[in-house]
Write a protein that holds these residues in place. Sequence first.
Motif, short mmCIF file in Angstrom:
data_model
loop_
_atom_site.label_atom_id
_atom_site.label_comp_id
_atom_site.label_asym_id
_atom_site.label_seq_id
_atom_site.Cartn_x
_atom_site.Cartn_y
_atom_site.Cartn_z
N PRO A 113 0.85 -1.19 0.00
CA PRO A 113 0.00 0.00 0.00
C PRO A 113 0.89 1.25 0.00
N ILE A 114 0.67 2.13 -0.96
CA ILE A 114 1.59 3.26 -1.14
C ILE A 114 1.64 4.14 0.11
N TRP A 115 0.52 4.23 0.79
CA TRP A 115 0.45 5.08 1.99
C TRP A 115 1.28 4.52 3.15
N ALA A 116 1.77 3.29 2.99
CA ALA A 116 2.58 2.69 4.07
C ALA A 116 4.06 2.63 3.71
N ILE A 117 4.42 3.05 2.48
CA ILE A 117 5.82 2.91 2.06
C ILE A 117 6.65 4.10 2.54
N GLY A 118 7.65 3.79 3.36
CA GLY A 118 8.57 4.82 3.82
C GLY A 118 7.93 5.86 4.72
N THR A 119 6.71 5.60 5.18
CA THR A 119 5.98 6.59 5.97
C THR A 119 5.99 6.25 7.46
N GLY A 120 6.42 5.03 7.77
CA GLY A 120 6.35 4.58 9.15
C GLY A 120 4.95 4.08 9.51
N LYS A 121 4.00 4.29 8.59
CA LYS A 121 2.62 3.84 8.81
C LYS A 121 2.47 2.46 8.20
N THR A 122 2.33 1.44 9.02
CA THR A 122 2.18 0.10 8.45
C THR A 122 0.69 -0.21 8.36
N ALA A 123 0.33 -1.00 7.37
CA ALA A 123 -1.04 -1.53 7.38
C ALA A 123 -1.15 -2.40 8.62
N SER A 124 -2.30 -2.44 9.23
CA SER A 124 -2.46 -3.34 10.37
C SER A 124 -2.37 -4.77 9.84
N SER A 125 -2.08 -5.71 10.72
CA SER A 125 -1.99 -7.09 10.24
C SER A 125 -3.33 -7.55 9.66
N GLU A 126 -4.44 -6.99 10.20
CA GLU A 126 -5.78 -7.34 9.65
C GLU A 126 -5.93 -6.79 8.24
N GLN A 127 -5.49 -5.53 8.05
CA GLN A 127 -5.60 -4.93 6.70
C GLN A 127 -4.74 -5.70 5.70
N ALA A 128 -3.54 -6.10 6.14
CA ALA A 128 -2.65 -6.85 5.24
C ALA A 128 -3.30 -8.20 4.91
N GLN A 129 -3.76 -8.91 5.92
CA GLN A 129 -4.37 -10.23 5.69
C GLN A 129 -5.58 -10.12 4.76
N GLU A 130 -6.40 -9.11 5.01
CA GLU A 130 -7.62 -8.94 4.20
C GLU A 130 -7.25 -8.76 2.73
N MET A 131 -6.28 -7.90 2.45
CA MET A 131 -5.90 -7.66 1.05
C MET A 131 -5.19 -8.87 0.46
N HIS A 132 -4.32 -9.52 1.23
CA HIS A 132 -3.62 -10.70 0.70
C HIS A 132 -4.62 -11.80 0.35
N ALA A 133 -5.63 -11.98 1.21
CA ALA A 133 -6.65 -13.00 0.92
C ALA A 133 -7.42 -12.61 -0.33
N PHE A 134 -7.68 -11.31 -0.48
CA PHE A 134 -8.39 -10.86 -1.67
C PHE A 134 -7.54 -11.11 -2.93
N ILE A 135 -6.24 -10.78 -2.85
CA ILE A 135 -5.35 -11.00 -4.00
C ILE A 135 -5.34 -12.48 -4.37
N ARG A 136 -5.26 -13.33 -3.35
CA ARG A 136 -5.23 -14.77 -3.62
C ARG A 136 -6.54 -15.22 -4.27
N SER A 137 -7.65 -14.68 -3.79
CA SER A 137 -8.95 -15.09 -4.36
C SER A 137 -9.08 -14.57 -5.80
N HIS A 138 -8.53 -13.39 -6.05
CA HIS A 138 -8.59 -12.84 -7.41
C HIS A 138 -7.75 -13.71 -8.36
N ILE A 139 -6.58 -14.12 -7.92
CA ILE A 139 -5.73 -15.02 -8.73
C ILE A 139 -6.47 -16.35 -8.93
#
Length: 254
Positions: free
Chosen positions: A170-196
Motif C-alpha cells: 500500500p503506497i500510503w505505508a511505504i517509507g511513511t512509518g505507517k504500516t497496514a495493520s496485520s488485519e488490513q494486510a491479511q484482508e488484502m492478501h486473501a483478496f489478492i489470492r482469491s482474485h488469482i
Amino acid sequence: MRKQIAAANWKMNLTLKEGEALLDAISAKPHTLLANQEAIFAVPFPYISMAQAKVGAKTNVFVAAQNCSDKASGAYTGEVSVTMLQSMCVKYVVIGHSERREYFNENNELLAQKVNICLENKTTPIFCCGEPLEIRESATQNEYVAKQLTESLFHLSEESIAHVVIAYEPIWAIGTGKTASSEQAQEMHAFIRSHIASKFGQTIADAISILYGGSVKSANAVEIFSQPDVDGGLVGGASLIADEFVAIINALKK
Ligand code: PGA
C-alpha cells in the motif's frame, strides 16, 4: 508449503563500500533459512556482482534487480535487459514498484511486458501492486489492486503465473512509518489470492507467495508475517540496517 521470503529493497541507497559492509554485517549475524524460506537482496544494478560474490553462494539467498527493461536488447541507452541479468545469475527482478509507477510512468500494460520478458528468460518477477491513500480512503482498494493484477498478469498461462511472486505494498505505508495493520494486510492478501484463484484456480493461487511491503520492521514483522496469507515481506528502510533485516529474516513463518 508456500515459499516464505524476506526481500530487501535497497532502492537508490548506499555506496559500494556501505553495501559491502551491510552484507558482511548481515552474514555475520545468526539467522537460519529453512528449506521453504529465502532471503533476497534487491540491490542497485552496479552492485549485483559484489552482492553475488558476498551472498550468492549461500543456500536460499538470492540477489535481485530492482527493475529491468521491457525490451530484449538493442539501442536503449541506459537500460538493463533481463538477458544481462540472467547472464549474471540474477533469479529475481522487482517489477512495478510504486516508485517506478509514480516517477517513471510505468503503467499496467508496460509492466505486463516486463513480466513477460522476465518469464521468457526464466527470471522470477516480484510483481508489486498496491493502492494510494485516496483509494484506501474511498474503500475501493480491492478494485484498484484487482485491475493492476488483471492488466499485468491475467494474460499469463497457468504454468507462467506459478513463477510469479506478488508483493502487496500500500503506497500510503511505504517509507511513511505507517504500516497496514496485520488485519488490513491479511484482508488484502486473501483478496489478492482469491482474485488469482478466480482466473487460475485455487491450487495455483494457494502456491503463490504474496509478500507485504510498507514500513516492515523488526517490531512488526512477526505479527504481519504470521497472517495466513502473508508469505514474508519486501522491505525498504529497515533492510538497510543489519540488525533489523536479520530480525526480519528470523520473523519468517516456520
Ligand atoms: P519501506 O519500503 O519498507 O521503506 O516502507 C518498502 C518498499 O518500498 O519496498
